[in-house]
Design an enzyme around this catalytic site. Structure first.
Site, short mmCIF file in Angstrom:
data_model
loop_
_atom_site.label_atom_id
_atom_site.label_comp_id
_atom_site.label_asym_id
_atom_site.label_seq_id
_atom_site.Cartn_x
_atom_site.Cartn_y
_atom_site.Cartn_z
N ASP A 182 0.88 -1.17 0.00
CA ASP A 182 0.00 0.00 0.00
C ASP A 182 0.91 1.22 0.00
O ASP A 182 1.56 1.52 0.99
CB ASP A 182 -0.88 -0.03 1.26
CG ASP A 182 -1.64 1.28 1.47
OD1 ASP A 182 -1.69 2.10 0.53
OD2 ASP A 182 -2.18 1.46 2.57
N LYS A 201 2.37 11.58 -3.47
CA LYS A 201 1.32 10.85 -4.18
C LYS A 201 0.26 11.82 -4.73
O LYS A 201 -0.44 11.50 -5.68
CB LYS A 201 0.69 9.85 -3.21
CG LYS A 201 -0.32 8.91 -3.83
CD LYS A 201 -0.75 7.91 -2.79
CE LYS A 201 -1.88 7.03 -3.27
NZ LYS A 201 -2.29 6.09 -2.21
N GLU A 249 -7.44 0.62 -3.99
CA GLU A 249 -7.35 0.51 -2.52
C GLU A 249 -8.64 0.01 -1.87
O GLU A 249 -8.60 -0.91 -1.05
CB GLU A 249 -6.91 1.86 -1.93
CG GLU A 249 -5.44 2.13 -2.23
CD GLU A 249 -5.03 3.59 -2.11
OE1 GLU A 249 -5.84 4.41 -1.64
OE2 GLU A 249 -3.90 3.91 -2.50
N ASP A 264 -13.26 5.19 1.83
CA ASP A 264 -11.82 5.22 2.12
C ASP A 264 -11.30 6.65 2.06
O ASP A 264 -11.09 7.21 0.98
CB ASP A 264 -11.10 4.32 1.09
CG ASP A 264 -9.59 4.28 1.29
OD1 ASP A 264 -9.08 4.94 2.21
OD2 ASP A 264 -8.92 3.58 0.52
#
Ligand code: AMP
Length: 527
Positions: A7, A70, A171, A193
């Protein structure tokens, strides 16, 4: 060969391995933690620090401690999100020659994928140390709403770490795999999420080892960092009004403000009121305080109610995404049997309440929200290496289409199409005797083609002096299981063809090789 799950988070990253049925082990960082900060620092003397050592360096060396990269990966320099990040980051963002947003390093600009590649190298080393063997294959997770450029850049990052990507998986889908599967058999599950930088909502059906994503929606620039930013601005404005010093102007004071804002935000998940304190807050900004003191402590109280007021619109945006995802799946909130909460930000009471109220049920929260995504990736890695039997069907989050003569977007593959998929479409010429055709391929939901991501273009020449509409160019678009797009075009009459893959964004193999070498040479705490 061992396959692992990674992850690669905005704030922290995590690596896990499937041991046997029901046992997935999260591999500890060399410093003993279960997660590794997704950060890289370059010291004055050129020494590179990755993970925890980089986090410790942030306050000393804010301009060259790269975090939350990211949020930049696969983005163009001209995107609004890049400008937003540039105003909030202590490190500088540069425009790369290819128009991408890169990070201004000490010597030269670096693609965000290089930073992510270094973080993955550290994770890989930790795994090899823990498992006692080489790790070369991994399932890597990305936000479900990541587009093609962001997915390609993530794949480049893996390449830099010397990792062969078994699959890029979304994810929320990974989280669903790691959740208590049996209990969810035959049920409709919504995975909400909210992490450090991104938000995803995916709706799935789970049926005895089969997972089918019905729809997904999200925002790749909505996460904990934005909640922190609201707190930073609120505190900084108060401090400015009281003392005439803007703490956001100094790199070190901004970094200290950011660290304290994150701490206060977390503390507000537990307490109704929290003290926001930074001793010697105004030490660094060159201007002395209005009261003439050389330094001023920052000490302010903030209540949860105030914080919720500052961030209500961010929470509301997540609910807008939920509505869009459910509409695409053709279901109502009441049709959702299970709500899975994933990501550190779902610990915030206002977030929890908004999600629970919208879905009208008691959520299932992962006991380990920081690790569940990596666990899911490890489970999928086991399935893809023949150790487990799982079937997984995901969807593409963004429509893909071509630009029409009036510059609007003609959608060829709608959002929520199951992947992998292939679509063929015949295009034609607009005017008589048109000798060449340019097909511009784009990804995104905006009506105006230019507002969507450019995936590349074909230019087919010498298609002959035929009347408008007579020529036929067959366009074939493929989306693979990783959500990555390739396309080709062929003129039916001449047989001339053109491939779009070569034009697509991403690093050249040579660059990946060079960066891989640099990443391996980082003085390895875990080597
Ligand atoms: P993740 O990417 O899932 O690790 O989420 C990281 C984000 O969750 C960061 O923005 C953290 O500040 C935030 N976070 C972690 N713990 C908490 C907490 N207890 N309350 C509020 N936010 C949190």
């Amino acid at each position: 060969m061992t396959a692992v799950g990674i992850d690669l988070g905005t704030t922290n990253s995590c690596i896990a391995v499937w041991r046997k049925a029901g046992v997935v082990e999260v591999i500890k960082d060399i410093e003993g933690a279960l997660v590794t900060p997704s950060m890289v620092a370059v010291k004055d003397n050129g020494e590179v620090l990755v993970g925890w050592p980089a986090k410790r360096e942030a306050e000393l060396n804010p301009e060259h401690t790269y975090r939350s990269v990211k949020r930049l990966i696969g983005r163009a320099f001209t995107e609004d999100e890049t400008a937003q990040m540039a105003t909030k980051s202590p490190f500088a963002i540069a425009r790369a020659d290819n128009g991408e947003a890169w990070i201004q390093g000490r010597d030269n600009p670096m693609p965000p994928a290089q930073i992510s590649g270094m973080v993955m190298t550290r994770l890989k080393k930790a795994a090899e140390r823990a498992l006692g063997r080489e790790v070369t294959k991994a399932v890597i997770t990305v936000p479900a709403f990541f587009n093609d450029a962001q997915r390609r850049a993530t794949r480049d990052a893996a390449g830099i770490a010397g990792i062969e990507v078994l699959r890029i998986v979304n994810e929320p889908t990974a989280a669903a795999l790691a959740a208590d599967i049996d209990a969810r058999d035959g049920r409709t599950v919504a995975v909400y999420d909210l992490g450090g930088g991104t938000f995803d909502l995916s709706v799935l059906r789970a049926e005895s080892g089969q997972f089918e994503v019905l729809s997904t929606n999200g925002d790749t620039f909505l996460g904990g960092d934005d909640f922190d930013a609201r707190l930073i601005d609120w505190v900084a404005e108060r401090f400015l009004a009281d003392h005439g010093v803007d703490l956001r102007e100094g790199k070190v004071s901004l970094q200290r403000l950011a660290d304290e804002a994150e701490r206060v935000k977390r503390a507000l998940s537990e307490s109704d009121r929290v003290q926001f304190s930074i001793p010697y807050a105004a030490l660094e900004p060159v201007k002395p305080g209005a009261d003439g003191r050389p330094h001023i402590d920052l000490d302010l109280e903030i209540t949860r109610e105030q914080f919720d007021g500052l961030t209500a619109d961010l929470v509301a945006r997540t609910i807008d995404c939920c509505e869009a995802a459910l509409a695409d799946a053709g279901i109502a909130p009441g049709d959702v049997d299970e709500l899975l909460l994933v990501g550190g930000m779902t610990r915030a009471p206002a977030v929890l309440e908004a999600a629970t109220t919208y879905f009208g049920g008691v959520p299932w929260r992962a006991p380990d929200p920081d690790q569940i995504v990596a666990r899911g990736a490890a489970i999928l890695a086991a399935a893809l290496t023949g150790q487990l039997d799982i079937e997984l069907v995901d969807v593409t989050p963004h429509p893909i289409g071509i630009e029409t003569a009036d510059h609007s977007m003609a959608v060829l593959i709608p959002a929520q199409t199951k992947i992998p998929c292939q679509v063929k479409r015949a295009c034609t010429t607009q005017v008589d005797s048109q000798e060449a055709v340019t097909v511009r391929l784009r990804q995104g939901g905006a009506e105006l083609a230019a507002d969507n991501l450019a995936l590349g273009q074909f230019h087919l020449e010498g298609i002959g002096a035929r009347p408008a509409g007579a020529a036929r160019v067959d366009v074939t678009i493929d989306i693979d299981v990783d959500g990555i797009v390739t396309a080709s075009a062929k003129d039916r009459a001449t047989g001339r063809s053109n491939n779009i893959t070569a034009e697509a964004a991403g690093l050249a193999p040579k660059a990946v090789e060079r960066m891989a070498k640099a990443a391996r040479s980082v003085r390895g705490e875990a080597a």
